[in-house]
Design an enzyme around this catalytic site. Structure first.
Site, PDB file in Angstrom:
ATOM      1  N   THR A  78      10.081  34.791  12.566  1.00 41.14           N
ATOM      2  CA  THR A  78      10.433  35.929  13.424  1.00 41.14           C
ATOM      3  C   THR A  78       9.456  36.008  14.593  1.00 41.14           C
ATOM      4  OG1 THR A  78      11.410  37.052  11.539  1.00 41.14           O
ATOM      5  CG2 THR A  78      10.914  38.418  13.452  1.00 41.14           C
ATOM      6  N   ASN A 164      21.511  29.744   7.534  1.00 46.44           N
ATOM      7  CA  ASN A 164      20.890  30.170   6.278  1.00 46.44           C
ATOM      8  C   ASN A 164      21.899  30.592   5.211  1.00 46.44           C
ATOM      9  OD1 ASN A 164      20.965  32.076   8.502  1.00 46.44           O
ATOM     10  ND2 ASN A 164      20.369  33.617   7.012  1.00 46.44           N
ATOM     11  N   GLN A 194      15.807  26.654   8.625  1.00 44.77           N
ATOM     12  CA  GLN A 194      16.461  26.109   7.432  1.00 44.77           C
ATOM     13  C   GLN A 194      16.617  24.590   7.504  1.00 44.77           C
ATOM     14  OE1 GLN A 194      17.062  27.843   4.767  1.00 44.77           O
ATOM     15  NE2 GLN A 194      16.913  29.958   5.508  1.00 44.77           N
ATOM     16  N   SER A 214       9.337  28.421   9.557  1.00 47.11           N
ATOM     17  CA  SER A 214       8.735  29.377   8.630  1.00 47.11           C
ATOM     18  C   SER A 214       8.262  28.653   7.378  1.00 47.11           C
ATOM     19  CB  SER A 214       9.814  30.405   8.262  1.00 47.11           C
ATOM     20  OG  SER A 214       9.285  31.355   7.401  1.00 47.11           O
ATOM     21  N   GLY A 215       7.041  28.996   6.907  1.00 48.92           N
ATOM     22  CA  GLY A 215       6.490  28.311   5.737  1.00 48.92           C
ATOM     23  C   GLY A 215       7.164  28.688   4.425  1.00 48.92           C
ATOM     24  N   HIS A 216       7.550  29.977   4.304  1.00 44.20           N
ATOM     25  CA  HIS A 216       8.009  30.411   2.979  1.00 44.20           C
ATOM     26  C   HIS A 216       9.399  29.916   2.615  1.00 44.20           C
ATOM     27  CE1 HIS A 216      10.776  33.905   3.898  1.00 44.20           C
ATOM     28  NE2 HIS A 216      10.158  33.848   5.055  1.00 44.20           N
ATOM     29  N   THR A 252      -7.421  35.916  14.211  1.00 48.32           N
ATOM     30  CA  THR A 252      -8.050  34.946  13.304  1.00 48.32           C
ATOM     31  C   THR A 252      -6.972  34.245  12.494  1.00 48.32           C
ATOM     32  OG1 THR A 252     -10.028  36.282  13.246  1.00 48.32           O
ATOM     33  CG2 THR A 252      -9.758  34.691  11.454  1.00 48.32           C
ATOM     34  N   CYS A 343      19.086  38.750   3.696  1.00 49.62           N
ATOM     35  CA  CYS A 343      18.234  39.554   4.571  1.00 49.62           C
ATOM     36  C   CYS A 343      18.771  40.962   4.732  1.00 49.62           C
ATOM     37  CB  CYS A 343      18.111  38.902   5.933  1.00 49.62           C
ATOM     38  SG  CYS A 343      17.483  37.249   5.774  1.00 49.62           S
TER      39      CYS A 343
HETATM   40  N1  PLP Z   1      15.847  32.237  10.940  1.00 52.05           N
HETATM   41  C1  PLP Z   1      16.474  31.851   9.840  1.00 52.05           C
HETATM   42  C2  PLP Z   1      17.619  30.885   9.933  1.00 52.05           C
HETATM   43  C3  PLP Z   1      16.112  32.359   8.608  1.00 52.05           C
HETATM   44  O1  PLP Z   1      16.758  31.967   7.497  1.00 52.05           O
HETATM   45  C4  PLP Z   1      15.057  33.287   8.539  1.00 52.05           C
HETATM   46  C5  PLP Z   1      14.687  33.913   7.250  1.00 52.05           C
HETATM   47  O2  PLP Z   1      15.572  34.254   6.466  1.00 52.05           O
HETATM   48  C6  PLP Z   1      14.382  33.643   9.716  1.00 52.05           C
HETATM   49  C7  PLP Z   1      14.810  33.098  10.900  1.00 52.05           C
HETATM   50  C8  PLP Z   1      13.208  34.595   9.709  1.00 52.05           C
HETATM   51  O3  PLP Z   1      12.101  33.939   9.152  1.00 52.05           O
HETATM   52  P1  PLP Z   1      10.754  34.680   8.714  1.00 52.05           P
HETATM   53  O4  PLP Z   1      11.034  35.299   7.399  1.00 52.05           O
HETATM   54  O5  PLP Z   1       9.720  33.598   8.578  1.00 52.05           O
HETATM   55  O6  PLP Z   1      10.371  35.645   9.763  1.00 52.05           O
END
Ligand code: PLP
Length: 755
Positions: A78, A164, A194, A214-216, A252, A343
C-alpha cells in the site's frame, strides 16, 4: 476452560497473507536479538545491520531484474502504491494543459488500494482528472482497445500483474505495446504483489515505471515491502525525514523485516537449502484440489480459467450454497479459505467477479482457496481429504444429494430457511414424516427437494401465505414434483381441506401428522393473504404452536398495505381476528425477517409496536387505523432502495444487554454454585459434526432456533450460553432470545475463533 480445536489447521488463504517461514522468522528474531543495529550507525553493530540491508536489496534487484532502477524498502505494497502514484501525479501536474481534460486509468479488478489512492492523491494534489476503470472481459483480461482509446488523455495507468482474487495474470508485454504505441510518456504502475514467487519478472527490460511488492504475501512478516522505480522515472518521497534509503524513503529501516525477506529471496534465488515447489508441480496441486472439490461437491463452478491464472489460486462457487455457508463449513473442518475479497470481508459480492461479468450468484457464493510456493504434496493431500470430509458432513445433514448416507441425522420439527430478509418454513412431523413447506423461495427449493428425498418426507402441502410481490415463489416447482395429484387454489391450499367451526367462524384445516394446519383468512397486505396456524387438533379453541402469518405481522412492523391489491381496513380486521383466535405467546413465523430476529409473538410485538397495541386493545377504530397505517406506509418507499420492503419498521431496534463470556469467565461460571447453565452450540449440524467442544453437548442450529424457542418458552429464567464460530451468530441469536423475554442469556464473545 479451553475449547478443544480438535482439528489441525489447513491454511488455504495465502493471497490474503502467508505464515512466516521458520527460517525467515529465525532471521527476523536474530535481527532483533543480536543484529539489532541501526544501519545508519557507523559502529560495528550498525555496519552489520547495514550489511543485511545491502544483501537484501541486492537480492531483490536480481529477482526483479531491476537493472539501474531503484529498489526502495517500504512498509508494504500500500505504501509502494502511494509512492508510485504521488511520484507520477506530482510530475504530471507540472506539464498539464489547463484547457485539456485528463484521466487516470486503472484496471477494474485492481486491489482497492489502487483506485482509492488515485482518488485520494488526485484530490489532494488538485489534479481533478477523471478516474476511469478499464473494463475486463469474462476471463479477467484488460480491454486493450479501451486502453488505446483513453491513453491520449491519461496522466497515469495502473494495472496489476496478477489478481489477488482469481490469480488471473495479464500479458504485460502485450499491454506495454498498446500503452507505448498510444502514449509513450504516460506513467505506468504495475501492482506486482501477487506475482512475486509465482511468475518471472524482468522489470528493467520493460517500461514499467513503478512496481510495488509486499513481503507478507510470500512468507515474510507484515510490515515489510518494497517498490521498484524505473531509472529516470520521476520520484517524490512519500515519507521525508532522516534521509534513510538515500533520501527516497525516510524512517529507521525495518531490519527484522528485511532480514526475513533476505531469507525468502535466498530461496527464490536457489541460494538456500529450502526449496520452493516448482511451478509445474503447483499446477498439479491445483488440479488435484479441483478434482477433490468436484468429487466432494459435484457442482463446482470455477470463476476463472486455469489457463490464464497463476497455479496457486482457485476461485469457485458451489451450486446451492452461499459463500458464508461454505466458509462456516470449511472453518469447522479446519480449512481456512476466504470469500469474495479477504480485504473486505463484510462485502458479500466480489467486485472483481462482477467486473468479469460472472453471474451474480457465483459472485455472491465465491470461495477463494490460495496457497503459496512452499506448499507440499503432503499438505495438498491433507487438504483434499479434509475437503471430502466436509462434503460428507453436508451429506449427513441431507444438504447434498450426491451423498447417500445411511445414518443421516433425523429431521423433525420446524426449520427456518433464510435468504436475505425473506423466510421459507418447513415443518416435519416426528412420527410419520408428514411435512409442509410455507412460502418457498426459489433459492431454497433445491435444498428442500434434497431434504424431502434424503429424509423420505411425506409432503402434504406447499403453500404460500399470499401472492408475493417482491420475489417469485417456487411453490409450483416443488408441488409439481411431489403433489401432482393434489388440487389446490393458487396459493397451494388443498381444495378438499376439511373445515370446523369455532364460535361464529368457520376454518379449513389439513392434518400434518398429529397436528392440524388451520387456515385463517387475513386479507390486508394483499387481498389473498392467509395465515396458517400449526396447532393441536382443535376441540374448543386453537392451541397454536406456530402462526405462519406471511406479511400480516412482521417483526417490528406490520405488512405494508399500499399495493393495488392491499386493503388497510381489511388488515385491521385481520389483526383483530388473529388476536381473537391465537394466544399472545404463540410464535409468529412471518415470511420476512429483516432484522435477524427469527420469530416473535403478539405479546412481544405489542410491547414495541404502538399501532398494533392500539389496534388490539381497542384504543383506535378501523378508520383511525387506516389513517395511521397509510402514513406509516409512506415511509417505505423512501427506505426501500431497490428491494421491495414488505413492512416499515416501527419499533425500537435496540441492542439488548447480554452476558459476555470468554473461556476463563465461562469456566468460572461453570465451577460456581449454579451448574445448571445450558451450553448450546448454535452452528449448523454439519459444522458441529466436524468439530465441537465436548462441554457444549447441545446443538441448536439457527435454522432450528425457532423450535428451540418454542420448546423453552416456559422456562425463560434458565441460564443459557450460546457459542458459534466467531461470536456473531451467537450474538444475534442471544439478542433474539432476550427480546422474547429470556432473562439469562449469554454468549462466548469471539466464539471458537478466540477460545
Ligand atoms: N495489491 C494486491 C494485489 C494485494 O493483494 C494486496 C494485499 O492484499 C495489496 C496490494 C496491499 O498490500 P499490503 O497489505 O502489503 O499493503
Amino acid at each position: 476452560m479451553s475449547l478443544q480445536q480438535s482439528l489441525s489447521q489447513i491454511y488455504l488463504d495465502a493471497n490474503a497473507t502467508t505464515p512466516v517461514l521458520p527460517q525467515a522468522a529465525d532471521a527476523a528474531l536474530a535481527a532483533m536479538k543480536t543484529g539489532f543495529g541501526n544501519p545508519s550507525s557507523s559502529h560495528v553493530t550498525g555496519l552489520r545491520a547495514k550489511q543485511i540491508m545491502t544483501q537484501t536489496r541486492e537480492r531483490a534487484q536480481r529477482i526483479l531484474g531491476s537493472g539501474e532502477g531503484e529498489v526502495i524498502f517500504t512498509s508494504g505494497a500500500t505504501e509502494g502504491i502511494q509512492t508510485g502514484i504521488i511520484s507520477a501525479l506530482s510530475a504530471a501536474k507540472q506539464n498539464m494543459d489547463p484547457n485539456k481534460k485528463y484521466c487516470l486509468l486503472y484496471g477494474a479488478t485492481e486491489h482497492k488500494a489502487v483506485p482509492e489512492s488515485l482518488k485520494h492523491w488526485n484530490a489532494i494534489l488538485g489534479i481533478h482528472a477523471e478516474i476511469v476503470a478499464i473494463p475486463v472481459d469474462n476471463q479477467g483480461t484488460l480491454d486493450t482497445k479501451f486502453i488505446a482509446q483513453h491513453l491520449s488523455n491519461a496522466l497515469m495507468i495502473c494495472t496489476m500483474a496478477v489478481n489477488n482474487e482469481t490469480g488471473v495474470y495479464q500479458d504485460l508485454t502485450a499491454l506495454e505495446q498498446v500503452i507505448r504505441a498510444n502514449n509513450p510518456h504516460v506513467y505506468w504502475m504495475v501492482d506486482c504483489v501477487q506475482a512475486l514467487g509465482k511468475t518471472g519478472l524482468n522489470l528493467a527490460d520493460t517500461t514499467i515505471d513503478y512496481a510495488p511488492f509486499s513481503g507478507h504475501k510470500l512468507y515474510a512478516p507484515k510490515g515489510i515491502g518494497f517498490v521498484y522505480i524505473r531509472k529516470n522515472a520521476p520520484f517524490t518521497p512519500f515519507i521525508a525525514g532522516g534521509g534513510q534509503e538515500g533520501g527516497l524513503r525516510s524512517g529507521t529501516e525495518n531490519l527484522p523485516g528485511m532480514a526475513a525477506l533476505n531469507e525468502i529471496f535466498a530461496i527464490m534465488l536457489d541460494e538456500s537449502d529450502f526449496k520452493f515447489t516448482p511451478i509445474a508441480l503447483l499446477h498439479e496441486f491445483r488440479l488435484q484440489m479441483r478434482q477433490s472439490l468436484e468429487k466432494a461437491f459435484g457442482k463446482v463452478i470455477f470463476n476463472h480459467e486455469f489457463e490464464n491464472s497463476v497455479p496457486t489460486t482457485l476461485n469457485f462457487a458451489i451450486e446451492g450454497f452461499s459463500s458464508k455457508e461454505i466458509m462456516d463449513l470449511f472453518d469447522a473442518a479446519g480449512i481456512r479459505v476466504s470469500s469474495g475479497s479477504a480485504c473486505s470481508s463484510k462485502v458479500t459480492r466480489s467486485f472483481v467477479l462482477d467486473a468479469m461479468g460472472i453471474p451474480a450468484w457465483q459472485s455472491e457464493a465465491a470461495i477463494r482457496m490460495s496457497f503459496g510456493p512452499a506448499m507440499t504434496q503432503e499438505e495438498v493431500n491433507r487438504a483434499c481429504q479434509r475437503i471430502e470430509q466436509s462434503a460428507m458432513a453436508l451429506g449427513h445433514s441431507c444438504l447434498m444429494s450426491q451423498h447417500h448416507i445411511d445414518d443421516k441425522a433425523p429431521l423433525a420439527g420446524l426449520i427456518q430457511f433464510k435468504v436475505g430478509g425473506s423466510c421459507t418454513w418447513l415443518y416435519v412431523d416426528a412420527d410419520d414424516k408428514s411435512a409442509i413447506v410455507i412460502d418457498p423461495l426459489a433459492q431454497v427449493s433445491e435444498r428442500i427437494n434434497t431434504l424431502i428425498e434424503c429424509q423420505q418426507l411425506n409432503l402434504v402441502g406447499v403453500i404460500d401465505t399470499h401472492g408475493h410481490a417482491d420475489h417469485e415463489s417456487s411453490r409450483n416447482v416443488i408441488a409439481d414434483k411431489y403433489l401432482a395429484a393434489q388440487s389446490s387454489d393458487h396459493l397451494g391450499w388443498p381444495d378438499n381441506a376439511e373445515t370446523f367451526e369455532l364460535g361464529d367462524d368457520k376454518f379449513a384445516y389439513i392434518p400434518v401428522g398429529k397436528k392440524w394446519l388451520v387456515q385463517i383468512k387475513t386479507p390486508g397486505h394483499t387481498s389473498d393473504s392467509i395465515s396458517m396456524a400449526l396447532c393441536e387438533p382443535v376441540t374448543s379453541q386453537l392451541d397454536v404452536q406456530y402462526l405462519f402469518c406471511g406479511d400480516t405481522i412482521l417483526m417490528g412492523s406490520l405488512g405494508r398495505t399500499n399495493f393495488d391489491c392491499s386493503n388497510t381496513a381489511d388488515m385491521f380486521s385481520s389483526l383483530r381476528l388473529i388476536d381473537n383466535v391465537v394466544s399472545r405467546d404463540a410464535l409468529l413465523c412471518p415470511s420476512h425477517d429483516y432484522n435477524n430476529e427469527f420469530t416473535s409473538s403478539i405479546d412481544a410485538e405489542i410491547a414495541r409496536n404502538n399501532l398494533l397495541q392500539q389496534t388490539l386493545t381497542g384504543v383506535i377504530n378501523k378508520s383511525q387505523f387506516v389513517t395511521q397505517k397509510d402514513l406509516l406506509d409512506q415511509h417505505i418507499v423512501d427506505e426501500s432502495g431497490s428491494e421491495i420492503i414488505c413492512g416499515a419498521f416501527v419499533g425500537e431496534c435496540q441492542q439488548q444487554r447480554m452476558n459476555e463470556y470468554d473461556s476463563d469467565t465461562l469456566a468460572n461460571a461453570l465451577n460456581g454454585t449454579d451448574k445448571s447453565i445450558k451450553l448450546i452450540d448454535i452452528r449448523e449440524p454439519h459444522e458441529y459434526a466436524l468439530q465441537h467442544d465436548q462441554s457444549f453437548d447441545e446443538n441448536v442450529p439457527l435454522t432450528r432456533f425457532v423450535q428451540f424457542i418454542n420448546e423453552n418458552k416456559h422456562d425463560k429464567n434458565a441460564e443459557i450460553v450460546l457459542l458459534c464460530r466467531s461470536g456473531s451468530r451467537s450474538h444475534v441469536a442471544g439478542q433474539a432470545l432476550i427480546r422474547l423475554g429470556f432473562e439469562n442469556v449469554g454468549h462466548l464473545k469471539g466464539g471458537y475463533a478466540l477460545c
